[in-house]
Design an enzyme around this catalytic site. Sequence first.
Site, PDB file in Angstrom:
ATOM      1  N   GLY A 178       0.801  -1.222   0.000  1.00 11.65           N
ATOM      2  CA  GLY A 178       0.000   0.000   0.000  1.00 11.65           C
ATOM      3  C   GLY A 178       0.834   1.273   0.000  1.00 11.65           C
ATOM      4  N   ARG A 194      -1.579  -7.215   6.314  1.00 14.80           N
ATOM      5  CA  ARG A 194      -0.709  -6.265   5.617  1.00 14.80           C
ATOM      6  C   ARG A 194      -0.294  -5.114   6.533  1.00 14.80           C
ATOM      7  NH1 ARG A 194      -0.996  -7.227  -0.157  1.00 14.80           N
ATOM      8  NH2 ARG A 194      -1.920  -9.284  -0.145  1.00 14.80           N
ATOM      9  N   THR A 206       2.268   1.738  -8.134  1.00  7.50           N
ATOM     10  CA  THR A 206       1.914   3.012  -8.759  1.00  7.50           C
ATOM     11  C   THR A 206       3.155   3.676  -9.358  1.00  7.50           C
ATOM     12  OG1 THR A 206       0.150   3.281  -7.125  1.00  7.50           O
ATOM     13  CG2 THR A 206       0.845   5.272  -8.304  1.00  7.50           C
ATOM     14  N   ASN A 228       6.302   8.453   0.023  1.00  4.28           N
ATOM     15  CA  ASN A 228       5.292   8.694  -1.017  1.00  4.28           C
ATOM     16  C   ASN A 228       4.103   9.467  -0.454  1.00  4.28           C
ATOM     17  OD1 ASN A 228       3.622   8.612  -3.258  1.00  4.28           O
ATOM     18  ND2 ASN A 228       3.054   6.465  -2.964  1.00  4.28           N
ATOM     19  N   ASP A 229       4.268  10.796  -0.407  1.00  3.78           N
ATOM     20  CA  ASP A 229       3.178  11.656   0.054  1.00  3.78           C
ATOM     21  C   ASP A 229       2.431  12.122  -1.204  1.00  3.78           C
ATOM     22  OD1 ASP A 229       1.566  13.362   1.431  1.00  3.78           O
ATOM     23  OD2 ASP A 229       3.140  14.358   2.550  1.00  3.78           O
ATOM     24  N   LYS A 250       4.348   1.212  -4.340  1.00  7.20           N
ATOM     25  CA  LYS A 250       5.379   0.639  -5.222  1.00  7.20           C
ATOM     26  C   LYS A 250       4.859   0.433  -6.641  1.00  7.20           C
ATOM     27  CE  LYS A 250       5.759  -2.965  -2.591  1.00  7.20           C
ATOM     28  NZ  LYS A 250       4.735  -2.605  -1.602  1.00  7.20           N
ATOM     29  N   ARG A 253      -6.066 -10.014  -8.878  1.00  9.75           N
ATOM     30  CA  ARG A 253      -7.069  -8.977  -8.607  1.00  9.75           C
ATOM     31  C   ARG A 253      -7.697  -8.574  -9.937  1.00  9.75           C
ATOM     32  NH1 ARG A 253      -2.585  -5.637  -5.305  1.00  9.75           N
ATOM     33  NH2 ARG A 253      -2.669  -6.843  -3.381  1.00  9.75           N
ATOM     34  N   ARG A 311      -8.157   1.215  -1.820  1.00 11.41           N
ATOM     35  CA  ARG A 311      -7.804   0.379  -2.989  1.00 11.41           C
ATOM     36  C   ARG A 311      -8.836  -0.730  -3.197  1.00 11.41           C
ATOM     37  NH1 ARG A 311      -1.907  -2.353  -3.196  1.00 11.41           N
ATOM     38  NH2 ARG A 311      -2.979  -4.015  -2.067  1.00 11.41           N
TER      39      ARG A 311
HETATM   40  N1  LIG Z   1      10.040 -11.823  -1.650  1.00 15.54           N
HETATM   41  C1  LIG Z   1       9.207 -11.485  -2.631  1.00 15.54           C
HETATM   42  N2  LIG Z   1       8.204 -10.632  -2.400  1.00 15.54           N
HETATM   43  C2  LIG Z   1       7.399 -10.315  -3.430  1.00 15.54           C
HETATM   44  C3  LIG Z   1       7.578 -10.827  -4.739  1.00 15.54           C
HETATM   45  N3  LIG Z   1       6.610 -10.321  -5.541  1.00 15.54           N
HETATM   46  C4  LIG Z   1       5.886  -9.495  -4.770  1.00 15.54           C
HETATM   47  N4  LIG Z   1       6.344  -9.483  -3.498  1.00 15.54           N
HETATM   48  C5  LIG Z   1       5.866  -8.714  -2.358  1.00 15.54           C
HETATM   49  O1  LIG Z   1       4.707  -9.315  -1.841  1.00 15.54           O
HETATM   50  C6  LIG Z   1       3.946  -8.322  -1.152  1.00 15.54           C
HETATM   51  C7  LIG Z   1       2.484  -8.451  -1.532  1.00 15.54           C
HETATM   52  O2  LIG Z   1       2.314  -8.148  -2.906  1.00 15.54           O
HETATM   53  P1  LIG Z   1       0.860  -8.038  -3.512  1.00 15.54           P
HETATM   54  O3  LIG Z   1       0.054  -9.234  -3.129  1.00 15.54           O
HETATM   55  O4  LIG Z   1       0.987  -7.766  -4.966  1.00 15.54           O
HETATM   56  O5  LIG Z   1       0.183  -6.855  -2.710  1.00 15.54           O
HETATM   57  P2  LIG Z   1       0.424  -5.285  -2.598  1.00 15.54           P
HETATM   58  O6  LIG Z   1       1.858  -5.045  -2.256  1.00 15.54           O
HETATM   59  O7  LIG Z   1      -0.507  -4.908  -1.507  1.00 15.54           O
HETATM   60  O8  LIG Z   1       0.047  -4.666  -3.924  1.00 15.54           O
HETATM   61  C8  LIG Z   1       4.571  -6.976  -1.514  1.00 15.54           C
HETATM   62  O9  LIG Z   1       5.360  -6.544  -0.412  1.00 15.54           O
HETATM   63  C9  LIG Z   1       5.451  -7.300  -2.689  1.00 15.54           C
HETATM   64  O10 LIG Z   1       6.594  -6.456  -2.733  1.00 15.54           O
HETATM   65  C10 LIG Z   1       8.659 -11.736  -4.946  1.00 15.54           C
HETATM   66  O11 LIG Z   1       8.914 -12.243  -6.035  1.00 15.54           O
HETATM   67  N5  LIG Z   1       9.431 -12.024  -3.864  1.00 15.54           N
HETATM   68  N1  LIG Z   2       0.915   9.448  -3.376  1.00 14.13           N
HETATM   69  C1  LIG Z   2      -0.287   8.866  -3.329  1.00 14.13           C
HETATM   70  N2  LIG Z   2      -1.355   9.557  -2.895  1.00 14.13           N
HETATM   71  C2  LIG Z   2      -2.574   8.972  -2.815  1.00 14.13           C
HETATM   72  N3  LIG Z   2      -2.832   7.682  -3.164  1.00 14.13           N
HETATM   73  C3  LIG Z   2      -1.798   6.940  -3.612  1.00 14.13           C
HETATM   74  C4  LIG Z   2      -0.480   7.489  -3.707  1.00 14.13           C
HETATM   75  N4  LIG Z   2       0.340   6.527  -4.182  1.00 14.13           N
HETATM   76  C5  LIG Z   2      -0.420   5.416  -4.369  1.00 14.13           C
HETATM   77  N5  LIG Z   2      -1.707   5.657  -4.020  1.00 14.13           N
HETATM   78  C6  LIG Z   2      -2.841   4.714  -4.027  1.00 14.13           C
HETATM   79  O1  LIG Z   2      -2.660   3.894  -2.863  1.00 14.13           O
HETATM   80  C7  LIG Z   2      -2.989   2.540  -3.143  1.00 14.13           C
HETATM   81  C8  LIG Z   2      -1.766   1.659  -2.875  1.00 14.13           C
HETATM   82  O2  LIG Z   2      -0.781   1.893  -3.877  1.00 14.13           O
HETATM   83  P1  LIG Z   2      -0.067   0.687  -4.638  1.00 14.13           P
HETATM   84  O3  LIG Z   2       0.755   1.273  -5.726  1.00 14.13           O
HETATM   85  O4  LIG Z   2      -1.049  -0.366  -4.994  1.00 14.13           O
HETATM   86  O5  LIG Z   2       0.895   0.162  -3.443  1.00 14.13           O
HETATM   87  P2  LIG Z   2       1.837  -1.110  -3.334  1.00 14.13           P
HETATM   88  O6  LIG Z   2       2.164  -1.578  -4.725  1.00 14.13           O
HETATM   89  O7  LIG Z   2       3.049  -0.616  -2.606  1.00 14.13           O
HETATM   90  O8  LIG Z   2       1.069  -2.108  -2.533  1.00 14.13           O
HETATM   91  C9  LIG Z   2      -3.464   2.480  -4.582  1.00 14.13           C
HETATM   92  O9  LIG Z   2      -4.872   2.519  -4.612  1.00 14.13           O
HETATM   93  C10 LIG Z   2      -2.867   3.757  -5.203  1.00 14.13           C
HETATM   94  O10 LIG Z   2      -3.669   4.254  -6.255  1.00 14.13           O
END
Ligand SMILES: Nc1nc2c(ncn2[C@@H]2O[C@H](COP(=O)(O)OP(=O)(O)O)[C@@H](O)[C@H]2O)c(=O)[nH]1
Ligand SMILES: Nc1ncnc2c1ncn2[C@@H]1O[C@H](COP(=O)(O)OP(=O)(O)O)[C@@H](O)[C@H]1O
Length: 198
Positions: free
Chosen positions: A14, A148, A19, A171-172, A17, A44, A137
């Site tokens: 969240g 999480r 984005t 990330n503000d 990353k 998703r 999200r």
């Molecule tokens: N160690 C490891 N972590 C991963 C990999 N791919 C994704 N992640 C991490 O798994 C976590 C969950 O990812 P995801 O289910 O896509 O959820 P999100 O980060 O909430 O969008 C995040 O912290 C990702 O950085 C991988 O190949 N290896």
């Molecule tokens: N700087 C920001 N300000 C407001 N909302 C953001 C910002 N950066 C990302 N978001 C939103 O926050 C949520 C989490 O971002 P996301 O890129 O999915 O995070 P991650 O990949 O680290 O889990 C998404 O819905 C995204 O659109």
Amino acid sequence: MAGPRPVVMTGPSGAGKSTLLKKLLKEFDGVFGFSVSHTTRKPRPGEENGKDYHYVTRAEMQKSIANGEFIESAEFSGNMYGTSKAAVQAVQARNLICVLDVDMQGVKSIKRTDLNPLYVSVQPPSMDVLEKRLRDRKTESEESLQKRLHAAKVDMEISKEPGLFDAVIINDEVDVAYEILKDALLLEIQKVKVSNKA
Ligand SMILES: Nc1nc2c(ncn2[C@@H]2O[C@H](COP(=O)(O)OP(=O)(O)O)[C@@H](O)[C@H]2O)c(=O)[nH]1
Ligand SMILES: Nc1ncnc2c1ncn2[C@@H]1O[C@H](COP(=O)(O)OP(=O)(O)O)[C@@H](O)[C@H]1O
């Protein structure tokens, strides 16, 4: 001059990353390539198999890991995630800077390999903001959200360790965060541009 280094992006779920990475891969098409991880979590809405992740069963993933096909793997929030050797090689074969999105366990594992990437941590401005973004999200159940948030607290504590990252981005405002990310990667971007001209 040494070739460009891979980039490892990490930070709490969240934090933003995906984005920031999507912006980077769009602006620098032909410079960066995404290492597509494997996961046992369900796709998703909008996610594509082979693009966002390779979606596999736990049995398939365990078998591939046992076969030595992975650089690293981790259990996160009840699912398995991992970087296959093939995922990284596919990007490097195209002469692109390989970008990986991994959790903190992945960072620790990759530090023990010879990949030698730049480590970039993306952090939220606060836990409250992180929770709001994750809720907005709308991808997680309450249970997954709580897992999480717990992992995020641990991640944010470990991230304070000096020297763990080459860059830490709060990330503000997303546009500001993106500019800071580009600054952190400028040297590697230049290297690719120079070698493409040669
Ligand atoms: N160690 C490891 N972590 C991963 C990999 N791919 C994704 N992640 C991490 O798994 C976590 C969950 O990812 P995801 O289910 O896509 O959820 P999100 O980060 O909430 O969008 C995040 O912290 C990702 O950085 C991988 O190949 N290896
Ligand atoms: N700087 C920001 N300000 C407001 N909302 C953001 C910002 N950066 C990302 N978001 C939103 O926050 C949520 C989490 O971002 P996301 O890129 O999915 O995070 P991650 O990949 O680290 O889990 C998404 O819905 C995204 O659109």
